[in-house]
Design a protein around this motif. Structure first.
Motif, PDB file in Angstrom:
ATOM      1  N   VAL A   4     -32.398  -6.652 -46.755  1.00  0.00           N
ATOM      2  CA  VAL A   4     -31.109  -5.989 -46.547  1.00  0.00           C
ATOM      3  C   VAL A   4     -30.001  -6.801 -47.196  1.00  0.00           C
ATOM      4  CG1 VAL A   4     -29.382  -5.370 -44.825  1.00  0.00           C
ATOM      5  CG2 VAL A   4     -31.782  -4.776 -44.451  1.00  0.00           C
ATOM      6  N   ALA A  40     -22.574  -2.969 -42.376  1.00  0.00           N
ATOM      7  CA  ALA A  40     -23.928  -2.645 -42.845  1.00  0.00           C
ATOM      8  C   ALA A  40     -24.956  -3.584 -42.229  1.00  0.00           C
ATOM      9  CB  ALA A  40     -23.976  -2.732 -44.368  1.00  0.00           C
ATOM     10  N   TRP A  44     -27.949  -1.515 -40.799  1.00  0.00           N
ATOM     11  CA  TRP A  44     -29.062  -1.260 -41.720  1.00  0.00           C
ATOM     12  C   TRP A  44     -30.415  -1.805 -41.284  1.00  0.00           C
ATOM     13  CZ3 TRP A  44     -27.237  -1.495 -47.523  1.00  0.00           C
ATOM     14  CH2 TRP A  44     -26.219  -0.561 -47.713  1.00  0.00           C
ATOM     15  N   MET A  48     -31.827   2.186 -42.255  1.00  0.00           N
ATOM     16  CA  MET A  48     -31.286   2.141 -43.601  1.00  0.00           C
ATOM     17  C   MET A  48     -30.832   3.533 -44.027  1.00  0.00           C
ATOM     18  SD  MET A  48     -30.690   0.364 -46.422  1.00  0.00           S
ATOM     19  CE  MET A  48     -31.712  -1.119 -46.397  1.00  0.00           C
ATOM     20  N   PRO A  52     -27.693   4.108 -49.778  1.00  0.00           N
ATOM     21  CA  PRO A  52     -26.984   2.890 -49.353  1.00  0.00           C
ATOM     22  C   PRO A  52     -25.654   2.677 -50.078  1.00  0.00           C
ATOM     23  CG  PRO A  52     -29.316   2.436 -49.686  1.00  0.00           C
ATOM     24  CD  PRO A  52     -29.067   3.815 -50.212  1.00  0.00           C
TER      25      PRO A  52
END
Length: 382
Positions: A4, A40, A44, A48, A52
């Motif tokens: 990530v 995020a 995420w 997710m 993105p």
């Protein structure tokens, strides 16, 4: 989490470029992107988003709008812009490229441009950049904040040209590896992105040069940290895949016949990489390339390197004559003279010059190497 963070590092400069293209000032846009990245990181890892980049652009723009809605009319205008379609792949590339040029703003010092590029385009944290440059984090934070304010105040009109961008990327590469950040690899990554977005042969030449230098990395230092000169490096440890890639990039670039400084430096590095041993190096051709480079740059450092090459191609006395035209204050001139004097058989004089060069050295590794050279020659005289 690691993947990530990697995705966010790649996407952050793209999103920042979008906000700036939409009219946000640099400092405010960077703040908004950082807030979006924090959000995020909170969402995420669990879920997710399917898009993105679009998610980040949406959140970052909302953060920016929220911070700049003191006037109702302006808020309506910004929210109307917010509904605009997201940019496509070509715009994405243009955004990143323009951001790189903005970070190399003409009003910034080279060190500030380097720091801002690593922060905004490279996606490194302030702590990582500070650690790489061996300065306190607070000092680096102030440098980056000051750079952002300058860019925000002076705007797009002062953004750097391609030549300035290339010099900044080369400066980043030359810092090598310190702390937990590999700046050499980071410079190569950013240069790859640049060459994918511009057809300029100098950008390609820089990429080839960086790859050729990086290919020798494993052989540059001994296990105890001692510096290994090019002539003594174990060529079996050179990365042949990187060399092959670099030469494959360089050959068609040189064929375009639009020579520039980085292309010529890459051609010289390629001749070193192509030689099976130091003794088989094509020094005559290297001198010819240095002649081309000297005609382009009129640089005393180039003149110094050319003198050493002349000493290899035509003998140490010829090299010393060429060195006589190099100003005394040029860095490493004393070390070059020591090497040529040793080649000419002037052992005692060379030993003294190596010791003098060690006192002038700007790094511990270089100082220790030159000190060992002086000691070696003095032992020979006993």
């Amino acid at each position: 989490m690691g993947s990530v963070e990697g995705d966010l590092r790649t996407l952050a400069p793209q999103v920042l470029g979008v906000l700036i293209r939409r009219g946000a000032d640099f400092a405010s846009a960077e703040d908004a992107v950082q807030e979006a990245l924090i959000e995020a990181l909170g969402h995420w890892p669990d879920r997710m988003p399917s898009e993105p980049r679009a998610w980040l652009v949406t959140v970052a723009w909302r953060k920016y709008v929220d911070a700049h809605r003191s006037q109702t009319a302006r808020r309506r205008r910004e929210e109307a812009e917010f509904e605009a379609p997201l940019p496509g792949p070509t715009e994405q590339s243009d955004d990143t490229l323009q951001l790189l040029f903005l970070c190399c703003h003409r009003s910034l010092t080279p060190s500030s441009a380097v720091a801002l590029t690593l922060r905004a385009v490279g996606g490194l944290t302030t702590r990582q950049i500070a650690q790489a440059y061996l300065v306190p984090e607070a000092t680096m934070a102030q440098r980056i904040s000051r750079a952002k304010r300058i860019v925000a105040a002076e705007g797009l009109s002062g953004r750097g040209d391609l030549g300035r961008v290339l010099r900044v990327l080369y400066l980043i590469f030359n810092e090598g590896y310190t702390g937990d950040v590999d700046l050499a690899a980071e410079s190569i990554r950013l240069t790859r992105e640049l060459t994918a977005q511009t057809d300029d042969p100098e950008a390609t030449g820089l990429l080839a040069l960086l790859l050729l230098h990086h290919a020798r990395r494993a052989s540059r230092f001994r296990d105890d940290g001692a510096l290994v000169p090019l002539t003594e490096q174990d060529r079996g440890r050179w990365d042949t895949d990187l060399i092959r890639e670099a030469i494959g990039i360089l050959q068609p670039t040189l064929a375009r016949d639009r020579l520039g400084e980085f292309q010529i430096q890459a051609a010289i590095a390629a001749l070193h990489a192509d030689a099976p041993s130091a003794g088989e190096t094509d020094w005559v051709q290297i001198v010819e390339w240095y002649d081309e480079l000297a005609a382009l740059t009129d640089s005393p450092v180039v003149a110094l390197n050319r003198a050493v090459a002349v000493g290899e191609a035509d003998g140490p006395q010829a090299g010393l004559r060429a060195l006589g035209e190099v100003p005394a204050e040029v860095p490493r001139r004393t070390a070059a003279q020591a090497y040529l004097r040793e080649r000419a058989g002037e052992v005692a004089r060379a030993a003294d010059l190596y010791a003098e060069a060690a006192r002038q050295a700007t790094s511990v590794a270089e100082r220790d190497h030159l000190t060992r050279q002086a000691a070696r020659l003095r032992d020979r005289e006993k």
